[in-house]
Design a protein around this motif. Structure first.
Motif, PDB file in Angstrom:
ATOM      1  N   LYS A   1       0.849  -1.186   0.000  1.00 18.24           N
ATOM      2  CA  LYS A   1       0.000   0.000   0.000  1.00 18.24           C
ATOM      3  C   LYS A   1       0.888   1.241   0.000  1.00 18.24           C
ATOM      4  O   LYS A   1       2.046   1.197   0.440  1.00 18.24           O
ATOM      5  CB  LYS A   1      -0.957  -0.018   1.182  1.00 18.24           C
TER       6      LYS A   1
ATOM      7  N   ASP B   1      -7.471   3.689  -0.382  1.00 18.70           N
ATOM      8  CA  ASP B   1      -7.624   2.702   0.678  1.00 18.70           C
ATOM      9  C   ASP B   1      -8.516   3.313   1.760  1.00 18.70           C
ATOM     10  O   ASP B   1      -8.068   4.130   2.562  1.00 18.70           O
ATOM     11  CB  ASP B   1      -6.255   2.335   1.248  1.00 18.70           C
ATOM     12  N   ASN B   2      -9.761   2.911   1.774  1.00 14.79           N
ATOM     13  CA  ASN B   2     -10.729   3.515   2.691  1.00 14.79           C
ATOM     14  C   ASN B   2     -10.580   3.042   4.132  1.00 14.79           C
ATOM     15  O   ASN B   2     -11.281   3.538   5.020  1.00 14.79           O
ATOM     16  CB  ASN B   2     -12.150   3.237   2.192  1.00 14.79           C
ATOM     17  N   THR B   3      -9.648   2.102   4.392  1.00 15.62           N
ATOM     18  CA  THR B   3      -9.391   1.688   5.775  1.00 15.62           C
ATOM     19  C   THR B   3      -8.466   2.677   6.488  1.00 15.62           C
ATOM     20  O   THR B   3      -8.280   2.581   7.700  1.00 15.62           O
ATOM     21  CB  THR B   3      -8.772   0.274   5.839  1.00 15.62           C
TER      22      THR B   3
ATOM     23  N   ASP C   1      -4.368   2.775  10.921  1.00 13.22           N
ATOM     24  CA  ASP C   1      -5.678   3.103  10.351  1.00 13.22           C
ATOM     25  C   ASP C   1      -5.885   4.600  10.160  1.00 13.22           C
ATOM     26  O   ASP C   1      -6.974   5.040   9.777  1.00 13.22           O
ATOM     27  CB  ASP C   1      -6.797   2.528  11.227  1.00 13.22           C
TER      28      ASP C   1
ATOM     29  N   ASN D   1      -4.273   1.957  -2.570  1.00  8.27           N
ATOM     30  CA  ASN D   1      -4.005   0.559  -2.870  1.00  8.27           C
ATOM     31  C   ASN D   1      -3.016   0.476  -4.019  1.00  8.27           C
ATOM     32  O   ASN D   1      -2.728   1.468  -4.692  1.00  8.27           O
ATOM     33  CB  ASN D   1      -5.314  -0.152  -3.204  1.00  8.27           C
TER      34      ASN D   1
END
Length: 247
Positions: free
Chosen positions: A144, A172-174, A219, A166
């Motif tokens: 990532k 990357d929505n996390t 996160d 990504n």
């Protein structure tokens, strides 16, 4: 360097003496901002130059380990603006960020991924890309991509100066930044535990005071175990992590 002409690049031995085997001729005609060395010893260089030892090379070039131009890396007309950061992925593909809006005539707002021969990797889809400068790209062990800079938007998303992508260029929505930073990010370093150190010219992250340095959890949340007190009083441009974990 030491009284010897060295236009924006030089090779040194480990004791600081000049490495005579690295021949750069007249060197670059403008500043070097970033250097990345491939596993085969070839050297990617980016910055504010448009030529190297008389060879046209708009803002990026690849050199052989002896300083000669690697002609297998073909950039065409190259970039239309400064390159600030280069990262080489484990598969040999090359991520480039900076202050550009196109590469070899193809629109690419502030970030692009190249194949090892200099051609555009069309599997990396950035959509409309960023709306301002990318100053730093860092790769996580899972491939990532952390990106920092002066941008507020990426392809319609508003991450405010830091985002994680990504491997295909999608968001990357996390990694949740909420309000993000209130000013520029210049440096990112990833610890072995996955926590993320960020430095720059900001005073707040997600409305939390963090004068120019902060540590985030993987996160995107603030790591409250990293206590910076009043932080720094001027811009942080670079961070490095020692083998003992000190910063």
């Amino acid at each position: 360097y030491g009284g010897i002409p060295a236009s924006y690049i030089i090779g040194l031995n480990s004791v600081g003496s000049i490495d005579e085997s690295f021949i750069y001729g007249n060197g670059f005609n403008g500043e070097v901002r970033t250097i990345a060395i491939q596993s085969d010893g070839k050297i990617l260089v980016g910055g504010g130059f448009i030529s190297y030892d008389g060879t046209p090379s708009n803002y990026i070039i690849r050199l052989n380990s002896d300083g000669s131009v690697d002609n297998t890396f073909v950039i065409g007309t190259g970039f239309d603006g400064f390159v600030y950061t280069i990262q080489i992925q484990t598969n040999g593909k090359i991520l480039v960020g900076g202050k550009f809006s196109s590469y070899d005539g193809t629109p690419s707002n502030y970030i692009i991924r190249l194949n090892s021969d200099g051609s555009i990797d069309n599997t990396f889809n950035i959509g409309t890309g960023f709306d301002s400068i990318v100053t730093i790209i860092e790769l996580q062990s899972d491939e990532k991509i952390l990106v920092g800079g002066d941008f507020k938007n990426y392809d319609g998303i508003k991450p405010n100066r830091i985002i994680r992508l990504n491997s295909d260029g999608s968001v990357d929505n996390t990694f949740v930044t909420n309000a993000g930073f209130d000013n520029s990010v210049f440096t990112i370093q990833i610890q072995s535990d996955g926590k993320i150190l960020v430095g720059g010219d900001f005073q707040n992250y997600d409305i939390i005071p963090s004068n120019r340095i902060i540590r985030l959890n993987s996160d995107g949340s603030v790591d409250n175990t990293f206590i910076n007190g009043n932080g720094f009083d001027e811009t942080v441009l670079t961070i490095q992590i020692q083998s003992d974990g000190k910063i």
